[in-house]
Design a protein around this motif. Structure first.
Motif: not given
Length: 199
Positions: A70, A106, A109, A178
């Motif tokens: 990402a 991002e 994700k 993440q």
């Protein structure tokens, strides 16, 4: 440094695998479509192949978002996510993507990784709703049977190691990683009829 490097390498591997799979799966899809057009064959067998290829194509695209790279500032379109989840849906499990705008890759994700965690707790399927309110993701699942694993759920609040995890449970490492990269923390909420992950 090691944590960031490990995350980046894992994402690069995910992107590479999905990139290499997209073309052949797409080619099979095109082949099935051409076969249907040229022969007029609408048999149940060919329809089943077409549905399976469509689902596989959507899954590869989804995995590319969930496990792939990402880049900073990269966006993921709302229409793309709606298309992916519509194709991934089955008679047993359906998805509702509720954000009304395109989102940073991002961010998407993180939502996808959290959704993969939720899926493991739905042995009989159900409905998964993904929403984002004021920058906060809420992944909610409803089902007539919910079976979240306490050991796996306990991992979501912080970055952990791979010890004791199966390959099919890798999202329980990657989701907290993440979230950490976005300066967030995943919290879990459960009751008899609903599971909710918030980050």
């Amino acid at each position: 440094m090691t944590k960031d490097l490990t995350r980046d390498i894992a994402a690069m591997i995910g992107s590479r695998i999905c990139h290499d799979l997209i073309s052949p799966v797409g080619a099979i899809s095109n082949g099935v479509e051409l076969l249907t057009m040229s022969t007029g064959d609408t048999s149940p067998e060919l329809s089943l192949i077409a549905e399976s290829v469509e689902n596989a194509n959507a899954r590869v695209k989804f995995f590319r978002i969930a496990f792939g790279m990402a880049s900073p500032g990269q966006m993921t379109g709302r229409k793309e996510m709606l298309s992916i989840f519509n194709a991934m849906a089955t008679a047993r499990l359906t998805y509702e993507w509720l954000p009304e705008t395109d989102m940073l890759r991002e961010e998407v994700k993180l939502a996808c990784l959290m959704m993969l965690c939720i899926e493991t707790a739905l042995p009989r399927g159900g409905i998964i709703r993904i929403s984002n309110d004021d920058g906060q993701w809420k992944i909610c699942a409803n089902s007539d049977r919910l079976d979240p694993s306490p050991d796996l759920w306990a991992r979501l609040g912080a970055v952990t190691t791979t010890e004791g995890l199966k390959p099919s449970e890798v999202q329980f490492i990657l989701a907290p990683l993440q979230a950490d990269s976005l300066n967030r923390r995943i919290s879990t909420h459960t009751d008899d009829s609903m599971l909710r992950l918030i980050a």
